[in-house]
Design a protein around this motif. Structure first.
Motif, PDB file in Angstrom:
ATOM      1  N   SER A 163       0.615  -1.418   0.110  1.00  0.00           N
ATOM      2  CA  SER A 163      -0.101  -0.138  -0.211  1.00  0.00           C
ATOM      3  C   SER A 163       0.790   1.355  -0.137  1.00  0.00           C
ATOM      4  N   ALA A 164       2.052   1.455   0.672  1.00  0.00           N
ATOM      5  CA  ALA A 164       2.967   2.300   1.020  1.00  0.00           C
ATOM      6  C   ALA A 164       3.602   2.611  -0.556  1.00  0.00           C
ATOM      7  N   ALA A 165       3.973   1.647  -1.175  1.00  0.00           N
ATOM      8  CA  ALA A 165       4.468   1.644  -2.410  1.00  0.00           C
ATOM      9  C   ALA A 165       3.432   2.105  -3.546  1.00  0.00           C
ATOM     10  N   ARG A 166       2.415   1.692  -3.382  1.00  0.00           N
ATOM     11  CA  ARG A 166       1.369   2.118  -4.479  1.00  0.00           C
ATOM     12  C   ARG A 166       0.770   3.537  -4.303  1.00  0.00           C
ATOM     13  N   GLY A 167       0.711   4.050  -2.890  1.00  0.00           N
ATOM     14  CA  GLY A 167       0.401   5.367  -2.690  1.00  0.00           C
ATOM     15  C   GLY A 167       1.530   6.169  -3.409  1.00  0.00           C
ATOM     16  N   ARG A 168       2.978   5.846  -3.151  1.00  0.00           N
ATOM     17  CA  ARG A 168       3.953   6.666  -3.734  1.00  0.00           C
ATOM     18  C   ARG A 168       3.830   6.705  -5.216  1.00  0.00           C
ATOM     19  N   ALA A 169       3.754   5.650  -5.846  1.00  0.00           N
ATOM     20  CA  ALA A 169       3.577   5.539  -7.340  1.00  0.00           C
ATOM     21  C   ALA A 169       2.439   6.215  -7.934  1.00  0.00           C
ATOM     22  N   HIS A 170       1.535   6.486  -7.126  1.00  0.00           N
ATOM     23  CA  HIS A 170       0.375   7.429  -7.409  1.00  0.00           C
ATOM     24  C   HIS A 170       0.637   8.999  -7.364  1.00  0.00           C
ATOM     25  N   SER A 171       1.135   9.057  -6.131  1.00  0.00           N
ATOM     26  CA  SER A 171       0.899  10.642  -5.593  1.00  0.00           C
ATOM     27  C   SER A 171       2.489  11.072  -5.699  1.00  0.00           C
ATOM     28  N   GLY A 172       3.522  10.209  -6.185  1.00  0.00           N
ATOM     29  CA  GLY A 172       4.878  10.961  -6.011  1.00  0.00           C
ATOM     30  C   GLY A 172       5.601  11.307  -4.561  1.00  0.00           C
ATOM     31  N   THR A 173       4.891  10.968  -3.589  1.00  0.00           N
ATOM     32  CA  THR A 173       5.255  11.281  -2.255  1.00  0.00           C
ATOM     33  C   THR A 173       4.874  10.145  -1.228  1.00  0.00           C
ATOM     34  N   ALA A 174       5.619  10.161  -0.369  1.00  0.00           N
ATOM     35  CA  ALA A 174       5.240   9.306   1.028  1.00  0.00           C
ATOM     36  C   ALA A 174       3.755   9.710   1.493  1.00  0.00           C
ATOM     37  N   LEU A 175       2.947   8.579   2.002  1.00  0.00           N
ATOM     38  CA  LEU A 175       1.727   8.849   2.611  1.00  0.00           C
ATOM     39  C   LEU A 175       1.643   8.933   4.055  1.00  0.00           C
ATOM     40  N   ALA A 176       0.893   9.600   4.633  1.00  0.00           N
ATOM     41  CA  ALA A 176       0.624   9.512   6.064  1.00  0.00           C
ATOM     42  C   ALA A 176       0.448   7.949   6.495  1.00  0.00           C
ATOM     43  N   ALA A 177       0.933   7.852   7.743  1.00  0.00           N
ATOM     44  CA  ALA A 177       0.700   6.187   8.116  1.00  0.00           C
ATOM     45  C   ALA A 177      -0.969   5.942   8.054  1.00  0.00           C
TER      46      ALA A 177
END
Length: 303
Positions: free
Chosen positions: A136-150
């Protein structure tokens, strides 16, 4: 071809995604993801949970806790066997792979763990929960270009909710037997709901403990006891039944009411609680998995 059926670059680059529309084609950029770093953070988080002590009934570098079939060496062999799994599942998440790909990676990782430990289950829960969070963390970064909040990483696990609920279970596993007998929700329901125990309890508790100035080990132990005090831990139910779970919750609650890891003598008090857990063969393994997941979630925010 790699294990997830695609050929990403070492940094996890993927192609742009095209979404068909009757009148227009929308092109969405897929950002590069350092999947190797996410994999290392996952392994480091499991090691951080192992290293902190004392932990009631759990394996530490100094004690096998309530376990006769494992010790710290067993855990380290397991972590070595899992070192590629979290990078692979991060790559799968970054490429928006379907749940079946994630599940296949998890099954292979469990087999590798069992080979390394001579059949001892050290990290089955972490393979499932932490694996989904890494994806999920990797998917979020791929979509947004940044780290997501926990908390957002947890919520985005719901992307796979339907497949999670429909995936087959091993009804003969100790955890599933305890879940059915005591009619409590298991980790699959937690994941499908976006890990509410992580979002609403574990991550905020660990953030607060660190923010209050507790060192890492003290903050982890304090957060663990906050979990034991409230969670219907399937490992505790399997080993001690409802009475064992109630006793463990009462011990954890008393520890926290006396100041928890904020008090000067917290190690001595927690060591005494540990002795009681060991005497009753109780081990809050489900809470330990949540603790490792929470540490990963906080660490990936700044990575």
């Amino acid at each position: 071809m790699n294990a997830v059926g695609t050929a990403p670059t070492a940094a996890g680059h993927g192609p742009a995604l095209q979404v068909a529309h009757p009148a227009v084609t929308v092109r969405r950029t897929v950002h590069p993801v350092d999947t190797a770093r996410l994999g290392r953070l996952a392994i480091a988080s499991l090691h951080a949970e192992l290293a902190c002590a004392p932990k009631p009934g759990l394996v530490t570098p100094f004690s096998a806790g309530s376990h006769a079939d494992m010790d710290a060496g067993t855990f380290l062999r397991s972590l070595f066997a899992l070192r590629h799994y979290y990078r692979q599942i991060a790559s799968a998440g970054a490429q928006d792979a379907p749940f079946e790909v994630l599940r296949t990676l998890g099954i292979a990782a469990e087999a590798a763990m069992l080979r390394a430990t001579n059949g001892v289950n050290t990290h089955r829960g972490a393979i499932f929960s932490l694996g989904l969070l890494v994806a999920s963390a990797a998917r979020g970064r791929a979509h947004s270009g940044t780290a997501l909040a926990a908390e957002q990483v947890c919520l985005q696990v719901q992307h796979w909710a339907d497949d999670l609920i429909q995936a087959p279970l091993n009804a003969d596993s100790p955890g599933q037997r305890a879940r059915a007998q005591h009619r409590v929700a298991g980790v699959r329901e937690q994941a499908a709901g976006g890990f509410p125990l992580l979002r609403e309890l574990t991550v905020p508790a660990l953030r607060d403990a660190l923010g209050a100035g507790l060192p890492r080990e003290a903050a982890l132990c304090h957060t663990l006891m906050q979990l034991v005090a409230v969670v219907d831990d399937l490992n505790l139910l399997h080993r001690g039944g409802a009475a064992g779970l109630a006793w463990a919750k009462a011990e954890a609650t008393a520890f926290l009411h006396a100041g928890g890891a904020h008090s000067a003598d917290w190690r001595q008090r927690l060591a005494r609680i540990d002795a009681g857990f060991v005497a009753r063969r109780l081990s809050p393994g489900g809470s330990a998995d949540l603790l490792a997941c929470a540490w990963f979630l906080l660490q990936q925010e700044g990575a």
